[in-house]
Design a protein around this motif. Structure first.
Motif, short mmCIF file in Angstrom:
data_model
loop_
_atom_site.label_atom_id
_atom_site.label_comp_id
_atom_site.label_asym_id
_atom_site.label_seq_id
_atom_site.Cartn_x
_atom_site.Cartn_y
_atom_site.Cartn_z
N GLU A 205 5.57 0.77 3.86
CA GLU A 205 5.86 -0.54 3.27
C GLU A 205 4.58 -1.28 2.94
O GLU A 205 4.51 -2.02 1.95
N LYS A 206 3.57 -1.08 3.77
CA LYS A 206 2.29 -1.75 3.52
C LYS A 206 1.39 -0.93 2.61
O LYS A 206 0.52 -1.45 1.95
N ASN A 207 1.60 0.38 2.62
CA ASN A 207 0.68 1.27 1.92
C ASN A 207 1.45 2.28 1.06
O ASN A 207 1.80 3.36 1.51
N GLU A 208 1.68 1.89 -0.18
CA GLU A 208 2.50 2.67 -1.13
C GLU A 208 1.96 4.11 -1.30
O GLU A 208 2.73 5.04 -1.52
N ALA A 209 0.64 4.29 -1.15
CA ALA A 209 0.03 5.61 -1.36
C ALA A 209 0.62 6.67 -0.44
O ALA A 209 0.63 7.87 -0.77
N LEU A 210 1.13 6.22 0.71
CA LEU A 210 1.70 7.19 1.65
C LEU A 210 2.88 7.95 1.03
O LEU A 210 3.06 9.14 1.28
N ASN A 211 3.65 7.24 0.21
CA ASN A 211 4.79 7.89 -0.43
C ASN A 211 4.34 8.99 -1.39
O ASN A 211 5.00 10.03 -1.49
N ASP A 212 3.25 8.73 -2.09
CA ASP A 212 2.72 9.76 -2.98
C ASP A 212 2.28 10.98 -2.17
O ASP A 212 2.52 12.12 -2.54
#
Ligand code: ARG
Length: 570
Positions: A205-212
């Motif tokens: 939620e804080k770090n969108e890059a994790l989803n990538d």
């Protein structure tokens, strides 16, 4: 054969000029018990026999007079009321139980399923997700349906169709690589994996890059990256090791744990067939089967990126099951929120021209919820099944300690009764009905509960032990000793057992067996209170012991069919 079928035979033999079919359709059970056990209305015959119904009734009465199996044959207007001789009934029923035993068969079993294989897909856990109270129902309904099918002679093949594929594994890979601690996996197993998954979501939620990163990780898994595969397999192993403890407590087994991952890339044949039949259409880049003709939303087959979906994998696995097992029925047990999913892909199978689409069966069940505030939980807001069962065992143990402190194998019995209580409660109602779980209703020893039936079984076993009765004895007894209303009530239930199991199978409803067990236990308790067994005179004593013996065997069998064990002492 039950009494009614036997009497139809008798009538058919005596009454040669009347069609058997007419006899079958006419013979009825009167609403008012005073009218006898069975009644035969004669008006249907008036036309064919060219006689007034009450004359026919009088003729029939004459024909039946002197038959040992009737205590009373009475004409009331156009009816002949039949009261079955009680001693005859006792002999008729107990003889059948004995003759099954003589042939080495269990009373009530049948060979209707001979040569047929039924697949049962139940429990079907999701890897690295909580195995919680919501999974109780699929697990115990599936286990009971398995046992009922086996009882009726079917081969069963039980599949725990693991939810072991999908984008969530990309997230798990990332979470584990970033924060995973092997010693905590060792210690907390699946619960720790779930906590990593939860952590992934809050950090993402804080770090969108994790989803990538997660998407990339899942792609590497799909491409067969060795390291990713090894970790993924580790997640499966850890999850299975944990749920195995619950399966052991519940005495539930599977023949296979082949899940979604096996099928994600085996969809070529399916896609080719769908193409051949022109069933696929495009929808914003995704491939779907349109189901608007059947008032359903489309069934999604491939996502935009070409990956498969839950339904795709289910269709592929059903095709595989047909090829591998040539199933007679392929049965899926899940919550009712999946009704649409199953209806959709069953329909797709039908549209593809698979004849076996009609042998796909979805068995839905209603939600289980908790009576507010009554259940403690150690890990947030999920109730882990393992915790629930352990709590049931602990609570049962303290009840037994209070009621019967000298019981020898108290741990074993506490487990049988505690777990049995939970299972019994789950299978007490129509599947589709919602269940509210409360300890009061589960563990009540006097109500219509597992402990009550188990206690009745233990009590009856105790009588047999004290009498040094040779259990399973085929000795004949004085049937006239079993003509009282309490013995007769038991006998009628004994006779009804095979038909009850058959009904449970046909409706896929274990509760029919559960309710039967309660009824039989109730009848036995009334019999036990009204008749002295051990202190009766010789003929009564023997006959009552025999009836007690037969009751225990059927109670134990009925409990087995719903997955509950029967302790000898409690
Ligand atoms: N894993 C699924 C779930 O927990 C249930 C799978 C049922 N079986 C099937 N073949 N779809 O919701």
């Amino acid at each position: 054969m039950n009494t009614k079928a036997y009497i139809i035979d008798v009538l058919d033999n005596l009454w040669t000029f009347v069609d058997r079919e007419v006899i079958e359709q006419s013979l009825e059970t009167p609403k008012d018990k005073k009218m006898g056990d069975l009644a035969f209305p004669c008006f249907r015959l008036a036309k064919t026999l060219h006689k007034a119904p009450n004359m026919i009734a009088a003729d029939l009465k004459e024909l039946l007079e002197g038959q040992k199996l009737f205590e009373k044959v009475e004409v009331v207007g156009p009816y002949v009321n039949l009261t079955i001789d009680k001693a005859w009934m006792a002999e008729f029923v107990l003889d059948q139980v004995d003759s099954c035993a003589e042939e080495g068969k269990v009373f009530g079993t049948s060979d209707e399923g001979q040569g047929k294989t039924v697949i049962l897909d139940y429990s079907s856990i999701n890897v690295a997700k909580p195995f919680h109270i919501g999974h109780l129902r699929t697990t115990v309904i599936g286990n009971s349906l398995k046992r009922i099918h086996q009882f009726m002679g079917y081969n069963t093949y039980c599949i725990n169709y693991l939810g072991d594929w999908g984008t969530q594994f990309g997230k798990m890979l990332v979470a584990y690589r970033k924060w995973g601690d092997p010693s905590l996996v060792e210690k907390d197993g699946i619960r720790y994996l779930v906590s990593l998954y939860v952590r992934f979501h809050s950090e993402a939620e804080k770090n969108e890059a994790l989803n990538d990163e997660a998407r990339a990780a899942f792609t590497s898994l799909e491409k067969g990256d060795q390291d990713a595969l090894a970790l993924w397999q580790h997640f499966i192993d850890v999850s299975l090791k944990d749920v195995m403890k619950v399966y052991e407590l519940l005495d539930v087994q599977f023949d296979s744990y082949q899940g979604e991952s096996y099928f994600w890339d085996k969809t070529d044949e399916l896609l080719r067939l769908l193409d051949d039949k022109k069933l696929l259409s495009d929808s914003e880049g995704a491939k779907i089967v349109d189901l608007s003709d059947f008032n359903m939303p489309p069934c999604l087959i491939l996502k935009k990126d070409g990956s498969t979906l839950y339904a795709t994998r289910d269709i592929s696995s059903a095709m595989y099951r047909k090829k591998t097992f040539d199933f007679y029925k392929n049965i899926y047990i899940t919550g009712l929120e999946q009704i649409l999913h199953f209806n959709q892909w069953f329909k797709v199978c039908d549209m593809m021209g698979f004849e076996w689409a009609q042998d796909l069966v979805h068995i839905p069940y209603g939600l289980i919820s908790l009576e507010e505030g009554k259940l403690s939980t150690r890990s947030g807001n999920v109730i882990w099944l393992e915790d629930l069962l352990k709590e049931a065992i602990a609570k049962t143990r303290s009840i037994i300690e209070e009621k019967n402190p000298n019981l020898e194998n108290i741990d074993e019995v506490a487990q049988q009764v505690g777990v049995g209580a939970v299972v019994f409660h789950d299978l007490f109602n129509n599947r589709i009905k919602e269940i509210t779980f409360s300890w009061d209703s589960v563990l009540n020893f006097d109500g219509e509960t597992g402990p009550y039936v188990q206690y009745t079984y233990a009590r009856a076993s105790n009588v047999l032990r004290k009498a040094e009765w040779n259990r399973g004895s085929l000795e004949k007894v004085d049937y006239a000793a079993l003509t009282d209303e309490y013995s007769q009530e038991i006998l009628k239930l004994v006779e009804a057992f095979p038909a009850k199991v058959k009904e449970a199978l046909d409706k896929y409803e274990p509760y029919i067996v559960t309710r039967y067990a309660v009824a039989l236990a109730g009848a036995f308790n009334r019999f036990y209170h009204e008749n002295s067994i051990l202190n009766a005179d010789e003929a009564d004593r023997k006959a009552r012991l025999k009836l007690t013996d037969v009751t225990t065997r059927i109670l134990k069998q009925a409990l087995y069919l719903i997955g509950v064990s029967a302790p000898e002492k409690m």
